[in-house]
Design a protein around this motif. Structure first.
Motif, PDB file in Angstrom:
ATOM      1  N   LEU A 126       0.825  -1.206   0.000  1.00 15.54           N
ATOM      2  CA  LEU A 126       0.000   0.000   0.000  1.00 15.54           C
ATOM      3  C   LEU A 126       0.863   1.261   0.000  1.00 15.54           C
ATOM      4  O   LEU A 126       0.538   2.246  -0.672  1.00 15.54           O
ATOM      5  N   LEU A 127       1.961   1.227   0.749  1.00 12.03           N
ATOM      6  CA  LEU A 127       2.869   2.369   0.767  1.00 12.03           C
ATOM      7  C   LEU A 127       3.526   2.551  -0.588  1.00 12.03           C
ATOM      8  O   LEU A 127       3.619   3.673  -1.101  1.00 12.03           O
ATOM      9  N   GLU A 128       3.962   1.448  -1.182  1.00 13.27           N
ATOM     10  CA  GLU A 128       4.574   1.517  -2.507  1.00 13.27           C
ATOM     11  C   GLU A 128       3.571   2.040  -3.535  1.00 13.27           C
ATOM     12  O   GLU A 128       3.911   2.872  -4.384  1.00 13.27           O
ATOM     13  N   LEU A 129       2.333   1.578  -3.447  1.00 16.66           N
ATOM     14  CA  LEU A 129       1.291   2.051  -4.366  1.00 16.66           C
ATOM     15  C   LEU A 129       1.060   3.548  -4.180  1.00 16.66           C
ATOM     16  O   LEU A 129       0.912   4.291  -5.160  1.00 16.66           O
ATOM     17  N   GLY A 130       1.032   3.985  -2.931  1.00 11.15           N
ATOM     18  CA  GLY A 130       0.849   5.407  -2.664  1.00 11.15           C
ATOM     19  C   GLY A 130       1.952   6.250  -3.264  1.00 11.15           C
ATOM     20  O   GLY A 130       1.699   7.322  -3.831  1.00 11.15           O
ATOM     21  N   TYR A 131       3.191   5.762  -3.157  1.00 14.31           N
ATOM     22  CA  TYR A 131       4.308   6.472  -3.772  1.00 14.31           C
ATOM     23  C   TYR A 131       4.129   6.568  -5.284  1.00 14.31           C
ATOM     24  O   TYR A 131       4.349   7.634  -5.885  1.00 14.31           O
ATOM     25  N   ARG A 132       3.747   5.473  -5.908  1.00 16.44           N
ATOM     26  CA  ARG A 132       3.606   5.475  -7.369  1.00 16.44           C
ATOM     27  C   ARG A 132       2.549   6.467  -7.811  1.00 16.44           C
ATOM     28  O   ARG A 132       2.724   7.197  -8.803  1.00 16.44           O
ATOM     29  N   ILE A 133       1.453   6.509  -7.094  1.00 19.54           N
ATOM     30  CA  ILE A 133       0.382   7.453  -7.437  1.00 19.54           C
ATOM     31  C   ILE A 133       0.860   8.889  -7.277  1.00 19.54           C
ATOM     32  O   ILE A 133       0.625   9.747  -8.141  1.00 19.54           O
ATOM     33  N   GLN A 134       1.542   9.161  -6.165  1.00 22.98           N
ATOM     34  CA  GLN A 134       2.029  10.518  -5.913  1.00 22.98           C
ATOM     35  C   GLN A 134       3.098  10.936  -6.922  1.00 22.98           C
ATOM     36  O   GLN A 134       3.160  12.111  -7.318  1.00 22.98           O
TER      37      GLN A 134
END
Length: 285
Positions: free
Chosen positions: A134-142
């Motif tokens: 989830l953290l990695e996904l959040g980074y990718r989106i940002q």
């Protein structure tokens, strides 16, 4: 110990307290990098064999230096390590963090090519979390939204670096109080002097999620420490600061039930409760 006549460009400081289980893997990742000239482990009063493990490791690996700081506190250990380090660039990570294989190269290249940048911080994910994706996904989106990278106002302790010249300017401004957040405090000291902090998208590290085992009550105490840090450096606490810590607390509390029964070593759920990593919470001596 390193030859004192050998030029040192990049030194890495690692504050350590009872990190016998993780420290060797962390050191292996760092000493393998040609861009890293010196690694200083600052033992902060460990009782689990960390000091012995690092001392034996240093005999086999001349890049590694054991430093002792018996006064408890991450900031004290960090300051002692940065003061002793010989590099032109001073990086910092945690004893349970694995920096990327090109981490040292990224730090050296950027600080060499951007003389106007005083400090760097990167992106840090988890290597032992059941919901780390989830953290990695959040980074990718940002990143896609263009919200990450460039000049920032904060630092992340497990993944940061500072010029020696900048450290010498702010060293006496930093606080070693146990009720403030050490990396935020350092960032505020830099900001007060108009020194630039850049966030690099390719400065990557993975750390342990053991901090997420901290209870919601104690996590809230830590969030309040962030506000206390802002005030201690003479800044005003703004509404968005309070909003941020509330959102951070809710996010932690939502995940906490998962971590209560997560075995960080075996990476699976268990009926046995795992042990939380020591965390620099407000009021902790």
């Amino acid at each position: 110990m390193n030859n004192p006549d050998t030029p040192v460009v990049l030194s890495v400081v690692i504050p350590a307290l009872d990190e016998a289980r993780a420290i060797v893997t962390t050191l292996d990742r760092l000493v393998a990098q040609d861009a890293v000239d010196e690694v200083l482990v600052v033992d902060n009063g460990s009782t689990d064999g960390t000091r012995r493990i690092v001392a034996e490791y240093a005999i086999r690996n001349p890049k590694v230096v054991l430093v002792e700081e018996d006064r408890r506190g991450v900031a004290r250990a960090r300051n002692t390590g940065l003061d002793v380090a010989r590099g032109e660039f001073l990086a910092r990570t945690d004893a349970d963090t694995l920096v990327a294989e090109n981490w040292g190269e990224v730090v050296r290249r950027y600080l060499t090519e951007h003389p106007g940048t005083a400090a760097l911080t990167g992106l840090t994910t988890y290597y032992d979390s059941p919901v780390g994706f989830l953290l990695e996904l959040g980074y990718r989106i940002q990143i896609r939204r263009g919200k990450l990278g460039g000049q920032v106002g904060n630092l992340h302790g497990p993944n940061m670096a500072i010029r020696r010249s900048a450290w010498e300017q702010v060293r006496d401004d930093t606080s070693t109080r146990p009720d403030v957040v050490d990396d935020l405090d350092l960032a505020l000291c830099l900001s007060k002097r108009g020194l630039r902090i850049d966030q690099l998208l390719d400065m990557r590290a993975e750390t342990s999620a053991r901090r997420r085992h901290t209870s919601p009550r104690r996590w809230w105490d830590f969030q309040l420490s962030g506000l206390r840090t802002i005030q201690a450096q003479g800044f005003h606490v703004l509404p968005y600061h309070r909003f941020f810590i509330v959102m951070a607390w809710f996010a932690h509390t939502a995940q906490w039930p998962l971590y209560r029964f997560w075995d960080f070593d075996r990476r699976r759920f268990t009926v046995r409760r795992s042990t939380a990593r020591a965390f620099p919470l407000a009021g902790q001596a």
